[in-house]
Design an enzyme around this catalytic site. Structure first.
Site, short mmCIF file in Angstrom:
data_model
loop_
_atom_site.label_atom_id
_atom_site.label_comp_id
_atom_site.label_asym_id
_atom_site.label_seq_id
_atom_site.Cartn_x
_atom_site.Cartn_y
_atom_site.Cartn_z
N HIS A 1 -7.24 -6.75 0.49
CA HIS A 1 -6.19 -5.80 0.32
C HIS A 1 -5.07 -6.02 1.25
CE1 HIS A 1 -3.94 -2.14 0.18
NE2 HIS A 1 -4.06 -1.96 1.47
N GLU B 1 -1.47 14.56 12.94
CA GLU B 1 -1.61 15.87 12.26
C GLU B 1 -1.12 15.72 10.89
OE1 GLU B 1 -3.34 19.55 12.29
OE2 GLU B 1 -3.39 18.09 13.92
N SER C 1 0.65 -1.19 0.11
CA SER C 1 0.01 0.01 -0.05
C SER C 1 0.91 1.37 0.28
CB SER C 1 -0.93 -0.14 1.25
OG SER C 1 -2.08 0.82 0.98
#
Length: 346
Positions: free
Chosen positions: A326, A267, A171
């Site tokens: 996946h 963040e 990924s």
């Protein structure tokens, strides 16, 4: 041309340009999949059917689905200094080129712990599993792009005096691996890209929802870890419906001095989500042996992606593991390991 290295355009996917070039901008491509008896991996001759998008959303923890744009987004200028990455080494007895594993978004090097131990036993090779910046035990930094993650990996390989490796990325880690092979090919003897492709991807809506849900979790201090996990899962449940996704996200919950927090840099991930969904533009190619390994029940390695794979990785082979989502290495670990061994030791 070296034996066993036929160009993608001249072998299994010989008619991709004719079949798919005009369809690259269409909304859907219907293809068929031919399973060659009951083998551990399935080679693609033409394509594979696309499962419903809901199935992809269920199994997509660190990956993303398709996106139209290509360019990098509003990210800050990349830092010129790499960060030091956390890694685990599984020593083998053989002197072969080591295997280096890169995890996906929200993941960590521990995702490949069992896989790495098995590969050491069966191949004798050294295996490294690596935490990306802002993940696992690696350092946090406000910038999170494939350019800086590639530089981090190059820095680590130089630190460990690894001049060449077999790079395996899942990924987000697969995109980092591709970017490394395209920009620093001398480091990569062979490349394995797990259930992702070099095209922009999306999924920002539910991925951002995961991030916001994690930011809102509040856990009392000085409670047992098992209780803290239950409290966190209860708070995630309204926004993260799939139990398996919640449990995956909860692997990032850590305790320090009685206080609980997320070890990933939410963040930075939030600020660079568009960068992570994209893939940098390259006009170079990687000429080494390459394996794209997809799950037959996943939609993140599609026939729509074949032309771009062919352009950037002309010696690529594309395979699918039956009945895998996946998370191939979690769903079908034995098949995954066998695929890696066959590719590494042809």
């Amino acid at each position: 041309m070296p034996a066993g290295r036929q160009k993608l355009s001249s072998c299994r996917l010989w008619d991709l340009n004719a079949r798919f070039l005009s369809a690259r901008h269409s909304s859907c491509i219907s293809a068929t999949m031919n399973f060659l008896s009951r083998v551990l991996t399935t080679r693609v001759l033409i394509g594979k059917p696309q499962p419903p998008s809901a199935a992809g959303a269920r199994c997509w923890f660190s990956a993303v689905s398709r996106l139209g744009g290509v360019t990098q987004s509003h990210s800050a200028a990349p830092s010129t200094s790499p960060v030091n990455l956390s890694y685990d080494v599984y020593d083998g007895k053989e002197d072969g080129v080591p295997l280096v594993f890169l995890h996906g978004l929200f993941g960590s090097k521990t995702n490949f712990h069992t896989i790495a131990k098995s590969l050491v036993q069966r191949t004798g090779r050294k295996v490294l599993t690596v935490d990306a910046r802002n993940h696992g035990n690696s350092k946090h930094h406000p910038v999170l792009t494939y350019e800086v993650m590639t530089n981090d990996l190059k820095h680590l390989l130089n630190q460990l005096h690894i001049g060449k490796c077999i790079l395996i990325g899942h990924s987000m880690g697969g995109k980092t691996a591709m970017a490394t092979a395209l920009s620093q090919p001398s480091f990569v003897e062979r490349l394995v890209v797990v259930d992702i492709s070099p095209v922009p991807t999306s999924g920002r809506t539910f991925m951002r929802g995961y991030i916001e849900a994690m930011k809102e979790v509040q856990i009392p201090s000085n409670i047992p870890r098992s209780t803290a996990r239950r409290v966190a899962e209860d708070q995630l449940r309204d926004h993260v419906k799939e139990r398996s996704v919640r449990h995956f996200l909860l692997t990032n919950l850590v305790e320090q001095n009685g206080h609980y927090s997320w070890r990933i840099n939410l963040e930075a991930i939030s600020n660079h989500l568009t960068d992570l969904m994209s893939f940098p533009k390259f006009n170079t190619t990687y000429e080494g042996p390459t394996l794209f390994l997809g799950g037959s029940n996943s939609e993140y390695l599609s026939s729509e992606d074949y032309p771009e794979i062919q352009r950037l990785f002309p010696y690529a082979d594309i395979q699918y593991i039956p009945d895998a989502s996946h998370w191939i290495h979690a769903d079908k670990p034995l098949d995954f390991i066998s695929s890696i061994i066959t590719f590494v030791q042809p």
